[in-house]
Design a protein around this motif. Structure first.
Motif, PDB file in Angstrom:
ATOM      1  N   GLY A 105      41.396   9.819  86.766  1.00 48.05           N
ATOM      2  CA  GLY A 105      40.277   9.872  85.823  1.00 48.05           C
ATOM      3  C   GLY A 105      40.632  10.664  84.574  1.00 48.05           C
ATOM      4  O   GLY A 105      41.242  11.732  84.662  1.00 48.05           O
ATOM      5  N   ILE A 106      40.278  10.104  83.407  1.00 49.43           N
ATOM      6  CA  ILE A 106      40.455  10.779  82.118  1.00 49.43           C
ATOM      7  C   ILE A 106      39.063  10.974  81.526  1.00 49.43           C
ATOM      8  O   ILE A 106      38.317  10.012  81.349  1.00 49.43           O
ATOM      9  N   TYR A 107      38.715  12.210  81.231  1.00 49.61           N
ATOM     10  CA  TYR A 107      37.341  12.537  80.843  1.00 49.61           C
ATOM     11  C   TYR A 107      37.238  13.090  79.419  1.00 49.61           C
ATOM     12  O   TYR A 107      36.356  13.884  79.127  1.00 49.61           O
ATOM     13  N   PHE A 108      38.133  12.668  78.549  1.00 51.89           N
ATOM     14  CA  PHE A 108      38.047  13.070  77.142  1.00 51.89           C
ATOM     15  C   PHE A 108      38.404  11.881  76.266  1.00 51.89           C
ATOM     16  O   PHE A 108      39.073  10.949  76.700  1.00 51.89           O
ATOM     17  N   ARG A 109      37.930  11.940  75.044  1.00 52.96           N
ATOM     18  CA  ARG A 109      38.314  10.962  74.024  1.00 52.96           C
ATOM     19  C   ARG A 109      39.114  11.658  72.940  1.00 52.96           C
ATOM     20  O   ARG A 109      38.860  12.819  72.608  1.00 52.96           O
ATOM     21  N   GLU A 110      40.052  10.933  72.403  1.00 52.21           N
ATOM     22  CA  GLU A 110      40.908  11.511  71.360  1.00 52.21           C
ATOM     23  C   GLU A 110      40.061  11.956  70.172  1.00 52.21           C
ATOM     24  O   GLU A 110      39.201  11.214  69.682  1.00 52.21           O
ATOM     25  N   GLY A 111      40.327  13.191  69.701  1.00 51.83           N
ATOM     26  CA  GLY A 111      39.588  13.721  68.556  1.00 51.83           C
ATOM     27  C   GLY A 111      38.304  14.431  68.919  1.00 51.83           C
ATOM     28  O   GLY A 111      37.632  14.974  68.037  1.00 51.83           O
ATOM     29  N   ASP A 112      37.936  14.462  70.205  1.00 50.34           N
ATOM     30  CA  ASP A 112      36.705  15.125  70.616  1.00 50.34           C
ATOM     31  C   ASP A 112      36.862  16.643  70.565  1.00 50.34           C
ATOM     32  O   ASP A 112      37.945  17.195  70.791  1.00 50.34           O
ATOM     33  N   TYR A 113      35.727  17.300  70.299  1.00 49.19           N
ATOM     34  CA  TYR A 113      35.676  18.757  70.422  1.00 49.19           C
ATOM     35  C   TYR A 113      35.180  19.075  71.821  1.00 49.19           C
ATOM     36  O   TYR A 113      34.122  18.591  72.249  1.00 49.19           O
ATOM     37  N   VAL A 114      35.937  19.861  72.570  1.00 48.32           N
ATOM     38  CA  VAL A 114      35.592  20.157  73.961  1.00 48.32           C
ATOM     39  C   VAL A 114      35.363  21.650  74.140  1.00 48.32           C
ATOM     40  O   VAL A 114      35.936  22.479  73.440  1.00 48.32           O
ATOM     41  N   GLN A 115      34.515  21.977  75.089  1.00 52.74           N
ATOM     42  CA  GLN A 115      34.219  23.366  75.406  1.00 52.74           C
ATOM     43  C   GLN A 115      35.181  23.891  76.463  1.00 52.74           C
ATOM     44  O   GLN A 115      35.737  23.129  77.266  1.00 52.74           O
ATOM     45  N   GLN A 116      35.357  25.193  76.458  1.00 47.45           N
ATOM     46  CA  GLN A 116      36.212  25.815  77.472  1.00 47.45           C
ATOM     47  C   GLN A 116      35.684  25.508  78.871  1.00 47.45           C
ATOM     48  O   GLN A 116      34.491  25.617  79.149  1.00 47.45           O
ATOM     49  N   GLY A 117      36.582  25.093  79.750  1.00 46.17           N
ATOM     50  CA  GLY A 117      36.206  24.770  81.125  1.00 46.17           C
ATOM     51  C   GLY A 117      35.855  23.314  81.354  1.00 46.17           C
ATOM     52  O   GLY A 117      35.685  22.896  82.519  1.00 46.17           O
ATOM     53  N   ALA A 118      35.736  22.517  80.294  1.00 48.23           N
ATOM     54  CA  ALA A 118      35.398  21.106  80.460  1.00 48.23           C
ATOM     55  C   ALA A 118      36.534  20.370  81.166  1.00 48.23           C
ATOM     56  O   ALA A 118      37.717  20.621  80.919  1.00 48.23           O
ATOM     57  N   VAL A 119      36.169  19.446  82.085  1.00 51.81           N
ATOM     58  CA  VAL A 119      37.168  18.671  82.826  1.00 51.81           C
ATOM     59  C   VAL A 119      37.796  17.638  81.893  1.00 51.81           C
ATOM     60  O   VAL A 119      37.102  16.847  81.252  1.00 51.81           O
ATOM     61  N   LEU A 120      39.107  17.646  81.833  1.00 53.73           N
ATOM     62  CA  LEU A 120      39.832  16.709  80.975  1.00 53.73           C
ATOM     63  C   LEU A 120      40.453  15.562  81.771  1.00 53.73           C
ATOM     64  O   LEU A 120      40.506  14.425  81.292  1.00 53.73           O
TER      65      LEU A 120
END
Length: 375
Positions: A105-120
């Motif tokens: 599983g991939i849980y991010f999109r390229e260029g997204d701003y993510v918070q600390q601890g978010a599953v990638l």
């Protein structure tokens, strides 16, 4: 000889005598006329020569030279260093897995701003979960065995050594469970800090290892700058020193503060590396960008600053020209800080002096000048 012939002969004799008497005077008169003609010619030649000479020499000697002057005033002078640097991110990391496995599983999109601890990303952990379940069963059995052994020990039915063996077995199983849980935790990749995720280099279902590059996570607020200064300023620059800079492609000024100084000088370049931090809420400072930096060392409020072209170098130092009573005076000066256009005068000039800033090549000490402009 008849009478007519005698008359002609007499007339000829008289004419010869008269000619001999007036010849010297005629010769003298002719010489005077010749001399006068030559004198007039020479006078004409001299006049022409003088006219030509005057036309070549230009204005009459003694004419005042037009100049521009600047009235000396006190100014605020920032003694600063001009250097270049590079924008770097506040934090940056290559996202990689600590263990090998298949991506589920991939849980991010390229260029997204993510918070600390978010599953990638998640890696297949089915085998690890099965091992954990087996260890949990063994743990239950070991706990029951340790409890029985403890009751027997209290009744002195077994030796303490037998009880300690059962206790050690339980502790070993519990340690294996904790180790397996740590391995399972590594199958889930989380963002280590707030930031923007970059380009993705793997796909769902890919088999990755600890050397596989997944993506890059970057935090750019605040931004940092790396730059170097000459070693001679090492004792002047400190933590907290203020900087101003502009980045390539923009004329908007930015400010920053030095927060770290390399404790040694690079022996190859004889420079010292510094790092500054600057607010970057609008993400205008892009990591890797080129920056032109001004590092202010100190500021003086009563400095005398003049244009660079007003200072004339000499073998023994520098001098300037000033106007006093409409006449030129040469003044030896001691210079200080230089900028791209101005130079500081530390000794030689006073406030209120009239400094010549243009026409310097045409003046000399003691000559008169005509002031055409005052700056």
């Amino acid at each position: 000889m008849n009478k007519f012939t005698k008359r002609i002969l007499t007339f000829a004799i008289i004419l010869v005598v008269v000619s001999m008497a007036f010849y010297p005077k005629l010769k003298s008169l002719r010489n005077e006329e010749s001399a006068g003609s030559n004198a007039r010619a020479e006078s004409k030649d001299v006049a022409g020569t003088l006219t030509k000479t005057v036309s070549q020499t230009g204005p009459a000697v003694g004419a005042a030279t037009p100049v521009e002057v600047m009235v000396i005033k006190a100014n605020i002078l920032n003694e600063k260093i001009l250097t270049t640097g590079t924008i770097i991110p506040n934090e940056e990391v290559d996202v990689r897995s600590e263990i090998a496995g298949r991506v589920t599983g991939i849980y991010f999109r390229e260029g997204d701003y993510v918070q600390q601890g978010a599953v990638l990303l998640r890696i297949n952990d089915a085998d690890l979960q099965a091992q954990l379940q087996k260890l949990n069963y063994n743990k239950k059995l070991a706990e029951d065995n340790e409890a029985r052994q403890k009751r027997l020990l209290e009744k002195e039915a077994i030796s303490r050594q037998e009880y300690e063996i059962s206790q050690t077995n339980l502790n070993s199983i519990m340690a294996d469970i904790e180790n397996l849980k740590a391995q399972i935790a590594k199958t889930v990749l989380r963002a280590p800090f707030n930031g923007t995720i970059g380009l993705r280099y793997i796909s769902n279902g890919s088999y990755i290892s600890p050397t596989s590059r997944i993506a890059t996570l970057t935090n750019t607020n605040p931004a940092k700058l790396d730059f170097s200064i000459p070693a001679k300023y090492a004792s002047v620059v400190r933590k907290g020193s203020r900087i101003q800079f502009i980045v390539e492609g923009s004329d908007d000024p930015h400010t920053g503060t030095v927060y770290a100084v390399e404790p040694k000088v690079d022996p190859n370049t004889r420079t010292m590396l510094l790092r500054a931090v600057s607010p970057n809420p609008n993400q205008m400072l892009v990591p890797g960008a080129f920056a032109r930096i001004e590092l202010v060392l100190n500021a003086r409020s009563n400095a005398i600053v003049v244009p660079t072209e007003a200072v004339v170098p000499e073998v023994t130092g520098q001098k300037v020209f000033v106007v006093r009573n409409h006449k030129v005076e040469s003044v030896a000066v001691e210079i200080g800080t230089r900028t791209d256009r101005n130079v500081e005068i530390r000794k030689g000039l006073q406030q209120g002096d009239s400094l010549i800033t243009s026409g310097i090549q045409m003046v000399k000490p003691g000559s008169e000048v005509a002031i055409k402009n005052i700056l």
